[in-house]
Scaffold this motif. Structure first.
Motif, PDB file in Angstrom:
ATOM      1  N   LEU A  80       3.365  -4.700   6.702  1.00  0.00           N
ATOM      2  CA  LEU A  80       2.180  -3.930   6.414  1.00  0.00           C
ATOM      3  C   LEU A  80       1.791  -4.219   5.976  1.00  0.00           C
ATOM      4  O   LEU A  80       1.391  -4.762   4.860  1.00  0.00           O
ATOM      5  CB  LEU A  80       3.188  -2.247   5.909  1.00  0.00           C
ATOM      6  N   GLN A  81       0.243  -3.447   5.299  1.00  0.00           N
ATOM      7  CA  GLN A  81      -1.385  -3.613   4.722  1.00  0.00           C
ATOM      8  C   GLN A  81      -1.340  -2.699   3.914  1.00  0.00           C
ATOM      9  O   GLN A  81      -0.788  -1.637   5.235  1.00  0.00           O
ATOM     10  CB  GLN A  81      -2.050  -4.342   5.125  1.00  0.00           C
ATOM     11  N   VAL A  82      -2.292  -2.328   3.660  1.00  0.00           N
ATOM     12  CA  VAL A  82      -2.737  -1.067   2.753  1.00  0.00           C
ATOM     13  C   VAL A  82      -4.562  -0.921   3.332  1.00  0.00           C
ATOM     14  O   VAL A  82      -4.689  -1.838   2.813  1.00  0.00           O
ATOM     15  CB  VAL A  82      -2.669  -0.734   1.543  1.00  0.00           C
ATOM     16  N   MET A 134       3.790   4.590  -2.636  1.00  0.00           N
ATOM     17  CA  MET A 134       2.910   3.843  -2.180  1.00  0.00           C
ATOM     18  C   MET A 134       2.719   2.627  -1.615  1.00  0.00           C
ATOM     19  O   MET A 134       3.569   1.796  -0.508  1.00  0.00           O
ATOM     20  CB  MET A 134       1.486   4.484  -1.256  1.00  0.00           C
ATOM     21  N   LEU A 135       2.403   2.207  -2.275  1.00  0.00           N
ATOM     22  CA  LEU A 135       2.028   0.930  -2.169  1.00  0.00           C
ATOM     23  C   LEU A 135       3.456  -0.203  -2.426  1.00  0.00           C
ATOM     24  O   LEU A 135       4.222  -0.849  -2.401  1.00  0.00           O
ATOM     25  CB  LEU A 135       1.773  -0.629  -3.815  1.00  0.00           C
ATOM     26  N   GLY A 136       4.883   0.910  -3.181  1.00  0.00           N
ATOM     27  CA  GLY A 136       6.231   1.130  -3.596  1.00  0.00           C
ATOM     28  C   GLY A 136       7.317   1.122  -2.419  1.00  0.00           C
ATOM     29  O   GLY A 136       7.624  -0.319  -2.168  1.00  0.00           O
ATOM     30  N   THR A 137       6.627   1.907  -1.382  1.00  0.00           N
ATOM     31  CA  THR A 137       7.297   1.990  -0.191  1.00  0.00           C
ATOM     32  C   THR A 137       6.800   0.657   0.738  1.00  0.00           C
ATOM     33  O   THR A 137       7.519   0.242   1.442  1.00  0.00           O
ATOM     34  CB  THR A 137       6.542   3.476  -0.301  1.00  0.00           C
ATOM     35  N   VAL A 138       4.983   0.685   0.716  1.00  0.00           N
ATOM     36  CA  VAL A 138       5.263  -1.020   1.627  1.00  0.00           C
ATOM     37  C   VAL A 138       5.929  -1.385   1.207  1.00  0.00           C
ATOM     38  O   VAL A 138       6.331  -2.234   2.168  1.00  0.00           O
ATOM     39  CB  VAL A 138       3.130  -0.334   1.466  1.00  0.00           C
ATOM     40  N   ASP A 139       6.220  -2.091  -0.174  1.00  0.00           N
ATOM     41  CA  ASP A 139       6.820  -3.146  -0.548  1.00  0.00           C
ATOM     42  C   ASP A 139       7.693  -3.385  -0.107  1.00  0.00           C
ATOM     43  O   ASP A 139       8.467  -4.266   0.499  1.00  0.00           O
ATOM     44  CB  ASP A 139       6.669  -3.452  -2.060  1.00  0.00           C
ATOM     45  N   ALA A 140       8.648  -2.255   0.090  1.00  0.00           N
ATOM     46  CA  ALA A 140       9.440  -2.143   0.381  1.00  0.00           C
ATOM     47  C   ALA A 140      10.390  -2.255   1.798  1.00  0.00           C
ATOM     48  O   ALA A 140      11.001  -3.166   2.070  1.00  0.00           O
ATOM     49  CB  ALA A 140      10.650  -1.245  -0.148  1.00  0.00           C
TER      50      ALA A 140
END
Length: 419
Positions: A155-157, A403-409
């Motif tokens: 995933l990317q943001v 949100m960044l932590g969610t994508v990273d996880a």
């Protein structure tokens, strides 16, 4: 003598008649009444189907080449759980699309299980899997259609950074600190000077220049910045290709070497303007100076188009990524590319983006991001904010770090951060 005999015979006859009459009266009083007419029989109940079968697994019908997927069917006989040992036969059409093991499993607790292994199929390939079971009374079949997509990418943001870059409290500072905290999450920021229409009279926003450089300088990241380009005008409607090209030229003049590509807002959805955007796309891809992609040698500049919903399939050829959803979080829960837009499975998940607003809580954000990440959605570029319609992109969400932590996880298959 003659008179007496006649008299005696007459008396005997009268006595016999009276006796017979008395017997007849007694019989009438004790007789059984005639039976009532026999009622019509009640209609027979409609019988239940003797056997039925239905898929209960998988949870998704979008797979990748060379992966294995568990299959389960529920089998009923006369409306009840099938006896252990009832056979369910699985088949694939075409047979070359996948393998099954076992082909004819038997039920345990009314459920029969098999494993499907997909062959090396090209994207957009489709195939069907059927399960059949038979009883002495009838045969029942259930089937699924599968779609094959390219292998999943992280995933990317995508951040609509439509906010001021001035001052130490600018959201650009928070954007950059988030990138520092999560260097493994690829972030693309959309800078939006002059509302996406840059003319020969437009001046450089020096604060924006500094903010972009700071964001791109975060060590260990592959962050990108692209320029917002309006393709429509409230006053004049659709902008011409010449007007769009002029804005792109002025981005390069004012911010040389800072932009990795462009974000085309207001992209159409019907086929009538495909050629229009094809010309813009070809123009951007042909640019060889004035842009940076952080690579040596520089890669081709990127184009992200924003129709805000699923356009006709041809638009997938005039942008590297399409924003196929832009709207509130509640509505996003009901978005589905099937059955009308299965063309999305021909592309990497990085070719689809979503921009969700009014995700009021961190939990709402995580729900939206997890939804995008499902194989069925095939959406690999995400953004969610608690801000609502009106000015949803005017600042970063309150849960930016989460949100960044969610994508990273999700990318690392770890437990999501607490909200």
């Amino acid at each position: 003598m003659h008179t007496m005999n006649t008299t005696n015979r007459l008396a005997s006859l009268l006595a016999l008649t009276a006796a017979l009459a008395g017997c007849g009266g007694a019989a009438d009083k004790t007789s059984t009444p005639a039976p009532s007419p026999t009622p019509a029989p009640a209609p027979a109940p409609v019988p239940t189907a003797p056997v039925s079968v239905g898929f209960v697994q998988p949870t998704s019908n979008v797979l990748e080449p060379n992966v294995s997927e568990s299959l389960s069917v529920n089998v009923l006989v006369n409306g009840s759980q099938a006896p252990n040992g009832t056979v369910a036969t699985f088949t694939v059409n075409p047979t070359s699309a996948a393998a099954l093991a076992p082909v004819a499993p038997t039920t345990v607790g009314g459920v029969a299980n098999s494993t499907l292994t997909v062959s090396s199929l090209p994207p957009t390939a489709t195939f069907q899997v059927a399960a059949t079971t038979t009883s002495s009374a009838n045969t029942a079949t259930d089937s699924l259609t599968y779609y094959v997509r390219p292998a999943h990418k992280p995933l990317q943001v995508l951040v609509p950074a439509y906010f001021s870059a001035t001052g130490t409290t600018s959201p650009w500072v928070t954007l950059t600190s988030g990138a520092t905290s999560y260097p493994d999450v690829k972030i693309t920021a959309i800078a939006n000077p002059s509302s996406g229409v840059l003319t020969a009279d437009t001046k450089e926003d020096t604060d924006l220049t500094k903010a972009i450089k700071a964001f791109q300088a975060v060590s260990g990241t592959s962050n990108r910045v692209i320029g917002y380009v309006a393709t429509t005008s409230i006053s004049s409607g659709a902008l011409s290709v010449a007007d769009i090209k002029a804005t792109i030229t002025n981005y390069i003049r004012l911010y040389p070497g800072l932009f990795d590509g462009f974000f085309l807002d207001g992209m159409a959805t019907d086929s009538s303007r495909v050629a229009h955007f094809q010309e813009v796309y070809t123009h951007v891809k042909g640019l060889t100076t004035g842009l940076t992609t952080g690579a040596t040698p520089p890669a081709a500049p990127i184009v992200i188009g924003n129709p805000g919903t699923y356009p006709v399939a041809a638009y997938a050829g005039v942008a590297d990524t399409l924003v196929t959803y832009a709207g509130n979080a509640a509505a996003y829960a009901n978005i589905d590319p099937q059955p009308g837009n299965t063309w999305v499975y021909a592309k990497d998940n990085s070719a689809q983006a979503m921009l969700v607003h009014t995700a009021s809580t961190c939990t709402d954000m995580q729900t939206a991001v997890k939804n995008a990440n499902r194989p069925r959605m095939n959406t690999g570029v995400v953004y969610a904010t608690n801000l609502a319609i009106g000015a949803p992109w005017s600042a970063l969400p309150t849960y930016w770090q989460q949100m960044l932590g969610t994508v990273d996880a999700l990318n690392k298959q770890r437990t999501l951060p607490l909200c």
